[in-house]
Write an enzyme that holds these catalytic residues in place. Structure first.
Site, PDB file in Angstrom:
ATOM      1  N   GLU A 208      22.782  46.239  47.485  1.00 10.37           N
ATOM      2  CA  GLU A 208      22.312  44.932  47.929  1.00 10.37           C
ATOM      3  C   GLU A 208      22.495  44.923  49.442  1.00 10.37           C
ATOM      4  O   GLU A 208      23.572  44.639  49.947  1.00 10.37           O
ATOM      5  CB  GLU A 208      23.119  43.800  47.285  1.00 10.37           C
ATOM      6  CG  GLU A 208      22.573  42.428  47.662  1.00 10.37           C
ATOM      7  CD  GLU A 208      23.629  41.340  47.735  1.00 10.37           C
ATOM      8  OE1 GLU A 208      23.240  40.167  47.800  1.00 10.37           O
ATOM      9  OE2 GLU A 208      24.836  41.652  47.744  1.00 10.37           O
TER      10      GLU A 208
ATOM     11  N   ASP B  19      27.697  45.312  45.929  1.00 11.56           N
ATOM     12  CA  ASP B  19      27.522  43.979  46.489  1.00 11.56           C
ATOM     13  C   ASP B  19      27.733  43.971  47.996  1.00 11.56           C
ATOM     14  O   ASP B  19      28.584  44.683  48.524  1.00 11.56           O
ATOM     15  CB  ASP B  19      28.528  43.037  45.816  1.00 11.56           C
ATOM     16  CG  ASP B  19      28.441  41.621  46.325  1.00 11.56           C
ATOM     17  OD1 ASP B  19      27.383  41.003  46.155  1.00 11.56           O
ATOM     18  OD2 ASP B  19      29.437  41.131  46.898  1.00 11.56           O
TER      19      ASP B  19
END
Length: 722
Positions: free
Chosen positions: A454, A401
């Site tokens: 990401e 993330d």
């Protein structure tokens, strides 16, 4: 403070140097602490050896016992009430010299094997070994119901320069609740801390760690593990279903509780398999205190959240997916952690895990703390955690993330609120090194896994090998493609001709990384509306636009990711505290979208041309990219030499195009294998009667062509017969 007082108060920094048995000639001097005892004795082979209180008012006792003999302590309150227990201070250390060396060096790849709480038999006695890193503490104790949460009772042993404290507590077993009580470097008592390497936790909002015995699961997924490398490869079809486990389905009749891991192992896994996805991606399951963070502010990085069950049951979920031929990807959050008092912040009274300077150590956007990646023990903690999920839980991949927030020191900061690197630049060298080390180690230790970034900037080489200067990820989310194409789809069709490049620009960089095309949870929260909400027009046009867009997405180069609910056009924004709107599947329009996604996944998996060269420019060729006046796009997808070619054409206006001449790479029959306007998907049912016949009329740069009927707001996919 004298020694006896320090032992009584639990403030002695090295209690093992005094407590327990210490050889003195042919016998041993035993010193013990029992704050509630009027009398205390050591029982050896059934014989009691009384101990003497060393000072009035203190619970410290001492006396001689036979050397080398096992014993138990027997306390009495003077009123006829006695109790017996094992003395934690008679047991030697558990952590070995090699572990101690690797921990100190910051190269112990499996710190969870050493730190945390481990149920074991030590020196013939059952109990739990506790170990925690707190190098600047004056004293560390483990506390729980087993010692009345009294930090004086189990003060731990410090292991030299490593900064690790350990103790074996006899009689403590699985499901026991505990925390660490720490006295900081200046003598101040810290808030009770959860175990950074704990394997379990209490149900939030309670936040103590819980002893969990994670040994001996008995995996039955050898077949999957043996060939998963092929399932995660760049040439494989990868269609990911992103899930927030707390809101996929709930039990309204049982207090609106979410599914357990066991229930998800059946219901979720069966559903995703039926829909044809190849992987399930779970939003973070590492323990987290606040439901509204969706798991992206974790406190217990080594603990599967207890919201859905204990660790072994999480393994049941992973194994169930493997039995159905699907991989499991976890969202992993090494970018930051919350400021909750029981967490990592100022863990031992100092900025241990985080930077001290808020310009480096505090995320202004999220009010969270940033790991000090330059500290070897912190980097080791994170790298080891990544390996932990892959090794202990057979997870097949980690999606990391907020990578951009890690890569840049000035991420979301004003010019005077960040500190440059040693060369005066904005790159975070230490975070980059941590990510590279993580990828190098997990790919080396767990063959066949994948890591996914990401990453929302143009940082070079995110999915290139570390030895080539890249970050070493297997894949990268294509955030630019997602943003551009969704902005295009939000336009009224009459204006799309002026935004045509937003649908074509992505091909310019489509093969610069190994891309996944993501429609994630981030696109359906915080006022962005659902995918259906984004589409213009009346109700029918909204569904038609969405169908055409999904056809475009599945025909476009790149692996696929869709957030739960979008496969049936969830009508409203996602809400983490509510289950998906499953009732809308009674509506044929919503059911049609679901049918479409199932069939798109089937085509994507079944035709190599749609996946083998997802990351290879040789697998793509434009047929028509400049027809902005009609908002039509078409292209060819190719696989290996003998794979059937695929042709994709999209009409992004509501105007039906009859007799539209479309260039094709060869003459002959081209079957219409998917038409998003088909009645089964909720469309009008217009199409090409199963296919078209291409003649040798050259067109659009192709040697052949055919007249095609393009329904309004549709995507059609053709495959060359033979």
């Amino acid at each position: 403070m004298d020694v006896a007082q320090a032992l009584h108060d639990g403030r002695h920094g090295d209690p093992f140097s005094i407590l327990g048995p210490h050889l003195k000639g042919d016998s041993a001097v035993l010193t013990a602490v029992d704050h509630g005892a009027a009398t205390l004795a050591a029982v050896v082979d059934g014989e009691a050896h009384p101990l003497t209180r060393v000072s009035d008012g203190l619970g410290v006792f001492s006396g001689r016992i036979p050397a080398g003999a096992p014993y138990v302590l027997r306390g009495g309150d003077g009123n006829g009430n006695d109790w017996e227990y094992q003395d934690a201070y008679r047991f030697g250390p558990v952590i070995g010299e090699m572990d101690e060396y690797l921990l100190g060096e910051g190269t112990h790849q499996r710190i969870w094997k050493v730190l945390g709480a481990h149920v074991m038999t030590h020196e013939g006695v059952d109990g739990t070994h506790f170990a925690v890193w707190a190098p600047n503490a004056q004293r560390v104790s483990v506390v729980g119901g087993f010692n009345h949460w009294d930090g004086r009772r189990h003060v731990m042993r410090k292991r030299g320069a490593t900064g690790v404290w350990e103790i074996f507590v006899p009689g403590v077993g699985d499901k026991e609740v505990y925390k660490y009580e720490i006295i900081g470097p200046h003598g101040d008592l810290q808030p009770l801390k959860a175990d950074p390497v704990g394997f379990g936790s209490q149900h939030p909002p309670e936040n103590a760690s819980m002893v969990r015995d994670i040994r001996g699961f008995g995996w039955q997924d050898q077949e999957w593990m043996g060939h998963r490398e092929g399932n995660n490869a760049r040439t494989a079809p990868i269609a990911v279903y992103e899930v927030h486990l707390g809101s996929w389905k709930r039990h309204p009749e049982e207090g609106n509780r979410p599914l357990s891991y066991i229930e998800a192992a059946e219901q979720l896994v069966d559903y995703v398999a039926d829909m044809g996805f190849t992987h399930i991606e779970l939003m973070p399951v590492s323990e987290y205190p606040f439901d509204g963070s969706w798991g992206y502010q974790p406190v217990g990085l080594f603990a599967p959240t207890v919201r859905h069950g204990p660790p072994h049951e999480f393994r049941n979920l992973v194994e169930a997916a493997h039995r159905k031929g699907m991989g499991v990807i976890l969202d992993w959050v090494p970018g930051h952690f919350p400021t909750d008092a029981h967490g990592l912040g100022k863990f031992d009274g100092t900025h241990l895990y985080e930077h001290a300077d808020p310009r480096e150590g505090f995320h202004q956007d999220w009010n969270t703390l940033i790991y000090n990646y330059g500290r070897i023990e912190v980097k080791n903690f994170l790298v080891s955690n990544a390996l932990y999920w892959l090794e202990e839980y057979h997870v097949d991949g980690l999606r990391v993330d907020a990578v951009a927030s890690m890569l840049y020191r000035d991420y979301s900061r004003a010019h005077d609120q960040w500190i440059p690197n040693k060369d005066g630049g904005r790159e975070n060298y230490e975070a980059i090194a941590m990510l590279r080390d993580t990828n190098s180690i997990v790919y080396g230790q767990q063959p066949g896994i994948m890591t996914v970034a990401e990453e929302s900037t143009s940082f070079p080489g995110v999915s290139q090998p570390v030895d080539s200067g890249g970050l070493g990820f297997g894949y990268k989310w294509n955030m630019g493609w997602m943003n551009d194409t969704l902005r295009y789809m939000e336009q009224d069709p009459i204006h799309r001709q002026y935004h045509h490049h937003q649908m074509t620009f992505g091909i310019h960089y489509a093969f610069s990384e190994n891309f996944i095309l993501p429609i994630s949870h981030d696109e359906v929260v915080h006022g962005k509306g659902s995918m259906l909400d984004k589409m213009p027009g009346d109700r029918w046009q909204k569904f038609a636009n969405l169908r055409a867009y999904y056809g475009f997405m599945w025909g476009h180069p790149g692996k696929k990711l869709l957030f739960m609910g979008q496969e049936f056009a969830q009508p409203g924004e996602w809400r983490h505290q509510e289950q998906l709107s499953w009732g809308v599947l009674e509506d044929p329009a919503h059911r049609g979208i679901q049918n479409l996604i199932r069939d798109l996944n089937g085509l994507y998996r079944g035709y190599p041309a749609l996946h083998v060269k997802d990351c290879d420019p040789a697998g793509f060729q434009w047929i028509e990219l400049n027809d902005n006046q009609q908002s039509i796009l078409s292209w060819i997808r190719r696989g290996s030499e003998h794979d059937a070619e695929i042709a994709v054409v999209c009409n992004f206006t509501p105007v039906e195009r009859q007799g539209y001449r479309m260039g094709l790479p060869s003459t002959g029959r081209w079957r219409e294998v998917l038409n998003t306007d088909a009645e089964v998907y909720g469309g009008s049912g217009k199409g090409n009667m199963g296919g078209v016949e291409a003649t040798d009329t050259a067109w659009q740069g192709q040697p052949a062509s055919a007249e095609v009927l393009l329904p309004g707001l549709s995507t059609l996919i053709f495959v060359k017969d033979g």
